[in-house]
Scaffold this motif. Structure first.
Motif, PDB file in Angstrom:
ATOM      1  N   GLU A  44     -16.177 101.479  18.134  1.00  0.00           N
ATOM      2  CA  GLU A  44     -15.805 100.142  18.553  1.00  0.00           C
ATOM      3  C   GLU A  44     -14.936  99.498  17.478  1.00  0.00           C
ATOM      4  O   GLU A  44     -14.695 100.091  16.439  1.00  0.00           O
ATOM      5  CB  GLU A  44     -17.060  99.309  18.799  1.00  0.00           C
ATOM      6  N   SER A 260     -23.767 102.890  28.653  1.00  0.00           N
ATOM      7  CA  SER A 260     -23.379 101.504  28.898  1.00  0.00           C
ATOM      8  C   SER A 260     -22.050 101.375  29.640  1.00  0.00           C
ATOM      9  O   SER A 260     -21.675 100.288  30.025  1.00  0.00           O
ATOM     10  CB  SER A 260     -23.328 100.718  27.587  1.00  0.00           C
ATOM     11  N   ARG A 271     -28.294  99.239  37.312  1.00  0.00           N
ATOM     12  CA  ARG A 271     -28.075  98.323  36.216  1.00  0.00           C
ATOM     13  C   ARG A 271     -27.602  99.116  35.009  1.00  0.00           C
ATOM     14  O   ARG A 271     -28.115 100.200  34.740  1.00  0.00           O
ATOM     15  CB  ARG A 271     -29.409  97.637  35.907  1.00  0.00           C
ATOM     16  N   LEU A 272     -26.633  98.575  34.293  1.00  0.00           N
ATOM     17  CA  LEU A 272     -26.162  99.276  33.109  1.00  0.00           C
ATOM     18  C   LEU A 272     -27.176  99.127  31.988  1.00  0.00           C
ATOM     19  O   LEU A 272     -27.795  98.079  31.837  1.00  0.00           O
ATOM     20  CB  LEU A 272     -24.827  98.692  32.648  1.00  0.00           C
ATOM     21  N   SER A 274     -27.357  98.378  28.559  1.00  0.00           N
ATOM     22  CA  SER A 274     -26.483  97.930  27.491  1.00  0.00           C
ATOM     23  C   SER A 274     -27.146  98.160  26.138  1.00  0.00           C
ATOM     24  O   SER A 274     -28.359  98.240  26.040  1.00  0.00           O
ATOM     25  CB  SER A 274     -26.149  96.453  27.674  1.00  0.00           C
TER      26      SER A 274
ATOM     27  N   SER B 162     -18.827  85.656  17.837  1.00  0.00           N
ATOM     28  CA  SER B 162     -18.099  86.891  18.128  1.00  0.00           C
ATOM     29  C   SER B 162     -17.532  86.817  19.542  1.00  0.00           C
ATOM     30  O   SER B 162     -17.851  85.906  20.310  1.00  0.00           O
ATOM     31  CB  SER B 162     -19.038  88.082  18.014  1.00  0.00           C
ATOM     32  N   GLN B 165     -20.134  86.672  22.332  1.00  0.00           N
ATOM     33  CA  GLN B 165     -20.830  85.384  22.381  1.00  0.00           C
ATOM     34  C   GLN B 165     -19.923  84.301  22.957  1.00  0.00           C
ATOM     35  O   GLN B 165     -20.369  83.435  23.698  1.00  0.00           O
ATOM     36  CB  GLN B 165     -21.291  84.989  20.981  1.00  0.00           C
ATOM     37  N   ASP B 192     -15.771  94.610  23.277  1.00  0.00           N
ATOM     38  CA  ASP B 192     -16.139  95.949  22.859  1.00  0.00           C
ATOM     39  C   ASP B 192     -16.989  96.626  23.928  1.00  0.00           C
ATOM     40  O   ASP B 192     -17.708  95.967  24.671  1.00  0.00           O
ATOM     41  CB  ASP B 192     -16.958  95.876  21.564  1.00  0.00           C
ATOM     42  N   VAL B 193     -16.912  97.964  23.948  1.00  0.00           N
ATOM     43  CA  VAL B 193     -17.591  98.720  25.003  1.00  0.00           C
ATOM     44  C   VAL B 193     -19.074  98.356  25.124  1.00  0.00           C
ATOM     45  O   VAL B 193     -19.578  98.125  26.222  1.00  0.00           O
ATOM     46  CB  VAL B 193     -17.466 100.235  24.726  1.00  0.00           C
ATOM     47  N   SER B 194     -19.772  98.283  23.998  1.00  0.00           N
ATOM     48  CA  SER B 194     -21.218  98.057  24.079  1.00  0.00           C
ATOM     49  C   SER B 194     -21.527  96.631  24.537  1.00  0.00           C
ATOM     50  O   SER B 194     -22.615  96.350  25.033  1.00  0.00           O
ATOM     51  CB  SER B 194     -21.880  98.341  22.734  1.00  0.00           C
ATOM     52  N   ILE B 195     -20.577  95.720  24.399  1.00  0.00           N
ATOM     53  CA  ILE B 195     -20.778  94.332  24.802  1.00  0.00           C
ATOM     54  C   ILE B 195     -20.422  94.138  26.279  1.00  0.00           C
ATOM     55  O   ILE B 195     -20.986  93.284  26.968  1.00  0.00           O
ATOM     56  CB  ILE B 195     -19.926  93.388  23.914  1.00  0.00           C
ATOM     57  N   ALA B 197     -21.160  95.904  28.813  1.00  0.00           N
ATOM     58  CA  ALA B 197     -22.329  96.111  29.671  1.00  0.00           C
ATOM     59  C   ALA B 197     -23.235  94.883  29.645  1.00  0.00           C
ATOM     60  O   ALA B 197     -23.770  94.471  30.680  1.00  0.00           O
ATOM     61  CB  ALA B 197     -23.094  97.349  29.213  1.00  0.00           C
ATOM     62  N   GLN B 198     -23.394  94.278  28.471  1.00  0.00           N
ATOM     63  CA  GLN B 198     -24.230  93.066  28.366  1.00  0.00           C
ATOM     64  C   GLN B 198     -23.690  91.957  29.267  1.00  0.00           C
ATOM     65  O   GLN B 198     -24.450  91.297  29.979  1.00  0.00           O
ATOM     66  CB  GLN B 198     -24.248  92.553  26.924  1.00  0.00           C
ATOM     67  N   MET B 200     -21.653  92.211  31.884  1.00  0.00           N
ATOM     68  CA  MET B 200     -21.752  92.561  33.314  1.00  0.00           C
ATOM     69  C   MET B 200     -23.176  92.354  33.816  1.00  0.00           C
ATOM     70  O   MET B 200     -23.382  91.852  34.924  1.00  0.00           O
ATOM     71  CB  MET B 200     -21.319  93.995  33.533  1.00  0.00           C
ATOM     72  N   ASN B 201     -24.150  92.753  33.005  1.00  0.00           N
ATOM     73  CA  ASN B 201     -25.545  92.549  33.411  1.00  0.00           C
ATOM     74  C   ASN B 201     -25.851  91.063  33.548  1.00  0.00           C
ATOM     75  O   ASN B 201     -26.537  90.656  34.490  1.00  0.00           O
ATOM     76  CB  ASN B 201     -26.494  93.186  32.390  1.00  0.00           C
TER      77      ASN B 201
END
Lengths: 334, 342
Positions: A44, A260, A271-272, A274, B162, B165, B192-195, B197-198, B200-201
């Motif tokens: 990332e 994710s 559901r993803l 994350s 960030s 956020q 970022d990729v890992s964010i 998903a957060q 979208m959820n």
């Protein structure tokens, strides 16, 4: 060192001086790249993937940056210690780089023809006419329609995808042994991305170039890379050939990344999963494993020691984790 | 969706931007046909995904729906009220609180001089929803909690957060007026990729809890597939195909949709090895002077394979037709469309 290894990076450390103290942007990264192969570097923003590439090209601005340790062996010679003159000869000639943003990496004041021929005149000592001929052929090879008309145009007259093709043409003019592509398709649409990836794949076969492909998109490297390096907070989280990395990831971060991203081939709406928390702030890294605050498997030991390197099913696949998702080799033997 | 009454109806929406030349004798020399005759409807509680490449008019469509641009043609009907017939901002004002927007760039869409609390409270104030200051603070903090932000940060400024956020702040602001419909314009592409998903959820959870209706605009087909009930594919200002998500991906009919889907990489090396990719040639033409007939005909691989329709593609604009799975392509005007497409 065996002959088929083109590039070997050993324990690379790159430090940046900032107001908040010294940032270890790259901290002990090692990998090897064989001739004709593709290495994908995934991570990332802030994971140190671009800094790693820039140090190979010796493009770290200094100050504030400094390669603080390690070796970068290109055909057995350490790029850190060779004289500047020698580096200038290699750069753009034997090692080339493509950047993410094709608009800011082309000179807007110069015609495309000039920017291409300059490379050849400088590195291959060609005459103007020879260089024009070779450059024009290269434009055709990268699939720019009507190349002889486009040749004498300025970068702003090209679309994003076409500019990226010009960049690739420029990078490949001298048939480099190593091509570093830093997020080459991030700024492009999917159909154009498919064109560019196809082009890199094709040229790799024709020219025999080794490629380092940096991206945050796991899908992009899945179809391109032989080996993959997953970086987190300047460190190597996991290193593996593509198949085991996608199929049996050992590091929880790799696993989390894979789970994710929504996949086009998922059957139902699920559901993803994350990864919780926020990406690390490199100036304030916790002791121990940098992924610990976001990791579901973390225990006390993760906050104390940085996990040692452990291999999985042979030395080609390794990860730095106290609680890997696969059984490490040393336990298999025991 | 079985609900017979759509929340939003878009009928032949057109958004043309004029290009002027000359300072004294200013005259219109051309028009950018950003959106050129788009029709669809969105049902309560569903997510309609809108995909396409940059410049295809998907963001313009989203903004024209909310009347952030006044459309140059066609109708937008929200809950039985024809928004395009309302004259002036005053007439529109009562409807604005029911339709909100989440923007792509979480850095640019927040005023750097306002605290997070003020940013989220602004829509409440504008629409006079909470007269009492204490109640407003409570409501703002409740919104922050709901969007996964620490309510103690209410006096902080956007730069202290960030990207992920900040996107949560943008979402909290959009939710402040309890809207029924939200346009999400590329809400995850800057993260970022890992964010991603957060976020979208979070959007999915909020939809379930509050019964929200979304128009989800994105260029990432995998993300759109994941979050949408139905999906519309746009190319150069027109909708070329619209269908429910499963049918669109399992059985894409328009040659452009097929190419688009085949171009998306799947994070699995074994699948990638065997996948067949339709690589389109060339770039998207300019919307100032779009191709005649079917706008995709200049890049269409199917047209080359079917010479019997080649002339019609150049001369005739294909209509969007079909029942649930609608497609605008001359291939399907003729008998046995499925065999033809293969």
């Amino acid at each position: 060192m065996s002959d088929d290894i083109l590039l070997s990076v050993e324990d690379l450390e790159v430090h940046f001086k900032t107001e908040g103290g010294i940032v270890k942007a790259v901290d002990g990264v090692s990998f090897q790249l064989k001739r004709g192969e593709t290495l994908g570097i995934v991570g990332e923003s802030g994971s140190g993937k671009s800094v790693t590439c820039n140090s190979i090209m010796r493009l770290i601005p200094s100050p504030p940056g400094r390669i603080a340790g390690g070796r970068i062996l290109f055909e057995g010679r350490d790029l850190r210690t060779i004289p500047q003159k020698e580096m200038l000869r290699l750069r753009g000639n034997e090692i080339s780089m493509i950047f993410q943003d094709p608009m800011t990496s082309l000179n807007p004041f110069l015609k495309v023809s000039r920017q291409l021929t300059e490379v050849l005149e400088l590195h291959q000592r060609m005459t103007g006419q020879q260089a024009r001929k070779v450059a024009l052929e290269m434009l055709e090879l990268v699939g720019i329609p009507d190349p002889s008309r486009r040749f004498d145009q300025y970068p702003h007259q090209f679309s994003g995808g076409m500019r990226q093709r010009v960049m690739i043409a420029m990078a490949l003019l001298c048939k480099p042994k190593l091509l570093i592509a830093d997020e080459p398709t991030t700024a492009l649409d999917v159909t154009i991305q498919a064109q560019i990836l196809e082009l890199i794949r094709d040229l790799k076969e024709k020219v025999g170039t080794s490629v380092i492909l940096v991206t945050h998109d796991l899908g992009v490297v899945a179809g391109m890379a032989d080996d993959l390096l997953v970086m987190y907070a300047g460190k190597v989280a996991e290193y593996a050939p593509a198949r085991p990395l996608f199929k049996t990831p050992a590091h929880p971060y790799t696993d989390g990344l894979l789970k994710s991203v929504p996949r086009l081939d998922e059957m139902e709406h699920t559901r993803l999963q994350s990864i919780r928390g926020l990406p690390p702030i490199v100036t304030k890294l916790p002791p121990g494993c940098p992924f610990r605050p976001r990791c579901d498997y973390a225990t006390e030991v993760c906050g104390q020691d940085y996990p040692a390197r452990r291999s999985f099913g042979g030395p080609a696949h390794f990860a730095h984790c106290h609680h890997p998702l696969q059984t490490p080799d040393e336990e298999v033997k025991a | 969706m079985s609900d017979p009454k759509p929340l939003l109806v878009v009928d032949d929406l057109k958004m043309h931007f004029p290009i002027y030349k000359g300072a004294l004798l200013r005259r219109e020399v051309a028009r950018v046909r950003a959106v050129d005759g788009v029709s669809f409807e969105i049902y309560p509680g569903e997510t309609l995904g809108l995909v396409g490449e940059s410049g295809c008019g998907k963001s313009t469509t989203g903004r024209a729906l909310l009347q952030l641009y006044r459309p140059t043609g066609g109708k937008v009907v929200f809950d039985g009220v024809e928004l395009t017939a309302l004259k002036g901002d005053k007439a529109l004002f009562p409807y604005r609180r029911h339709m909100q927007m989440i923007f792509q760039d979480p850095y640019a869409c927040l005023n750097p001089r306002m605290t997070v609390g003020d940013i989220i409270a602004e829509p409440l104030r504008t629409h006079g929803l909470t007269p009492d200051k204490g109640a407003m603070m409570e409501q703002v903090q409740a919104l922050m909690v709901r969007c996964g932000l620490n309510p103690q940060y209410v006096r902080r400024y956007p730069h202290e957060f960030s990207g992920g956020q900040r996107q949560r702040i943008g979402i909290a602001r959009a939710l402040a007026t309890s809207p029924r419909f939200i346009v999400c314009d590329e809400p995850i592409s800057a993260l970022d990729v890992s964010i991603q998903a957060q976020i979208m959820n979070l959007l999915q959870d909020l939809q379930q809890e509050m019964g929200l209706t979304y128009l989800f605009i994105a260029h990432d087909l995998a993300a759109v597939r994941h979050i949408s009930d139905r999906i519309a594919v746009m190319y150069l200002g027109k909708v070329v195909e619209i269908a429910d998500y499963a049918s669109l991906y399992a059985n894409p009919r328009h040659p452009y949709t097929r190419a688009l889907i085949s171009a998306v990489p799947i994070p699995d090396p074994e699948i990638e090895l065997t996948r067949e990719r339709i690589v389109l040639e060339g770039d998207v033409p300019s919307p100032i002077n779009p191709p005649t007939g079917c706008r995709f005909h200049t890049r269409c691989p199917a047209r080359r394979a079917h010479p019997e329709i080649a002339d019609r593609c150049v001369n005739e604009v294909p209509l969007l037709q079909g029942d649930d799975h609608r497609v605008a392509c001359h291939l399907y005007d003729i008998a046995e469309p499925r065999d033809r497409a293969a």
